[in-house]
Design a protein around this motif. Structure first.
Motif, mmCIF file in Angstrom:
data_model
loop_
_atom_site.group_PDB
_atom_site.id
_atom_site.type_symbol
_atom_site.label_atom_id
_atom_site.label_comp_id
_atom_site.label_asym_id
_atom_site.label_seq_id
_atom_site.Cartn_x
_atom_site.Cartn_y
_atom_site.Cartn_z
ATOM 1 N N UNK A 65 65.366 19.747 52.993
ATOM 2 C CA UNK A 65 64.727 20.433 51.885
ATOM 3 C C UNK A 65 65.824 21.028 51.012
ATOM 4 N N UNK A 66 66.045 20.481 49.814
ATOM 5 C CA UNK A 66 67.086 21.036 48.943
ATOM 6 C C UNK A 66 66.599 22.271 48.191
ATOM 7 N N UNK A 67 67.445 23.293 48.174
ATOM 8 C CA UNK A 67 67.164 24.512 47.420
ATOM 9 C C UNK A 67 68.311 24.688 46.436
ATOM 10 N N UNK A 68 68.010 24.688 45.136
ATOM 11 C CA UNK A 68 69.036 24.787 44.097
ATOM 12 C C UNK A 68 69.044 26.210 43.547
ATOM 13 N N UNK A 69 70.251 26.797 43.506
ATOM 14 C CA UNK A 69 70.436 28.144 42.972
ATOM 15 C C UNK A 69 71.403 28.045 41.801
ATOM 16 N N UNK A 70 70.935 28.425 40.620
ATOM 17 C CA UNK A 70 71.777 28.359 39.423
ATOM 18 C C UNK A 70 72.304 29.747 39.088
ATOM 19 N N UNK A 71 73.630 29.843 38.910
ATOM 20 C CA UNK A 71 74.281 31.081 38.490
ATOM 21 C C UNK A 71 75.036 30.809 37.199
ATOM 22 N N UNK A 72 75.610 31.827 36.611
ATOM 23 C CA UNK A 72 76.274 31.643 35.320
ATOM 24 C C UNK A 72 77.497 30.738 35.424
ATOM 25 N N UNK A 73 78.243 30.806 36.513
ATOM 26 C CA UNK A 73 79.474 30.030 36.638
ATOM 27 C C UNK A 73 79.372 28.853 37.609
ATOM 28 N N UNK A 74 78.331 28.807 38.412
ATOM 29 C CA UNK A 74 78.213 27.751 39.421
ATOM 30 C C UNK A 74 76.764 27.421 39.717
ATOM 31 N N UNK A 75 76.576 26.254 40.306
ATOM 32 C CA UNK A 75 75.273 25.826 40.795
ATOM 33 C C UNK A 75 75.438 25.512 42.269
ATOM 34 N N UNK A 76 74.624 26.158 43.094
ATOM 35 C CA UNK A 76 74.715 25.956 44.540
ATOM 36 C C UNK A 76 73.476 25.206 45.029
ATOM 37 N N UNK A 92 76.610 23.906 49.320
ATOM 38 C CA UNK A 92 77.688 23.450 48.448
ATOM 39 C C UNK A 92 77.513 24.093 47.081
ATOM 40 N N UNK A 93 78.601 24.601 46.521
ATOM 41 C CA UNK A 93 78.569 25.188 45.187
ATOM 42 C C UNK A 93 79.496 24.388 44.281
ATOM 43 N N UNK A 94 79.011 24.088 43.087
ATOM 44 C CA UNK A 94 79.745 23.282 42.120
ATOM 45 C C UNK A 94 79.979 24.095 40.857
ATOM 46 N N UNK A 95 81.159 23.939 40.288
ATOM 47 C CA UNK A 95 81.515 24.614 39.048
ATOM 48 C C UNK A 95 80.665 24.045 37.912
ATOM 49 N N UNK A 96 80.088 24.916 37.102
ATOM 50 C CA UNK A 96 79.235 24.460 35.993
ATOM 51 C C UNK A 96 80.025 23.788 34.875
ATOM 52 N N UNK A 97 81.296 24.102 34.742
ATOM 53 C CA UNK A 97 82.087 23.522 33.652
ATOM 54 C C UNK A 97 82.505 22.092 33.923
ATOM 55 N N UNK A 98 82.957 21.814 35.161
ATOM 56 C CA UNK A 98 83.481 20.476 35.428
ATOM 57 C C UNK A 98 82.762 19.751 36.575
ATOM 58 N N UNK A 99 81.831 20.412 37.256
ATOM 59 C CA UNK A 99 81.075 19.760 38.320
ATOM 60 C C UNK A 99 81.809 19.613 39.630
ATOM 61 N N UNK A 100 82.986 20.210 39.760
ATOM 62 C CA UNK A 100 83.766 20.089 40.989
ATOM 63 C C UNK A 100 83.217 20.995 42.087
ATOM 64 N N UNK A 101 83.385 20.544 43.317
ATOM 65 C CA UNK A 101 82.992 21.317 44.471
ATOM 66 C C UNK A 101 83.948 22.483 44.635
ATOM 67 N N UNK A 102 83.420 23.728 44.631
ATOM 68 C CA UNK A 102 84.295 24.889 44.744
ATOM 69 C C UNK A 102 84.038 25.681 46.036
#
Length: 110
Positions: A65-76, A92-102
């Motif tokens: 079950x995927x749960x997506x959490x959107x924040x100002x600087x990242x999407x988890x 997993x959290x990804x940077x909103x600017x470049x999509x990289x795994x952070x």
């Protein structure tokens, strides 16, 4: 009296059939994942990254079950198993600017 009991029996049968049809139509909706239209790519990335971390085939193919959490600087994205199977959870959290795994975190099942 007999006519009245037949009427009550028919009404009860009709109510049971109606309840069964309502449950049958709502059951798929209750088990469907609710992913927003723009979240498919990030959920797909999280599933791919989770498969790299979780080594077992049973775990990789576990229903999640995927749960997506959107924040100002990242999407988890948190991937949770549907049941208490030993599938483990993955975040997993990804940077909103470049999509990289952070950030990446896995618990159990790997």
């Amino acid at each position: 009296m007999q006519k009245y009991s037949r009427y009550v029996t028919l009404v009860l049968i009709a109510l049971l059939i109606t309840a069964g049809l309502i449950i049958a139509s709502l059951y798929p909706l209750a088990n469907a994942t609710a992913i927003q239209p723009g979240d498919e790519p990030v959920v797909s990335n999280a599933l791919n990254d989770a498969q790299k971390l979780f080594r077992s085939e049973a775990i990789n193919k576990a229903s999640r079950l995927p749960v997506v959490i959107r924040m100002s600087d990242r999407t988890c994205v948190e991937l949770r198993p549907y049941s208490k199977a030993p599938a483990g959870t993955y975040l997993a959290c990804y940077d909103n600017r470049n999509g990289r795994l952070i950030e990446e975190k896995a618990t159990g099942g790997y």
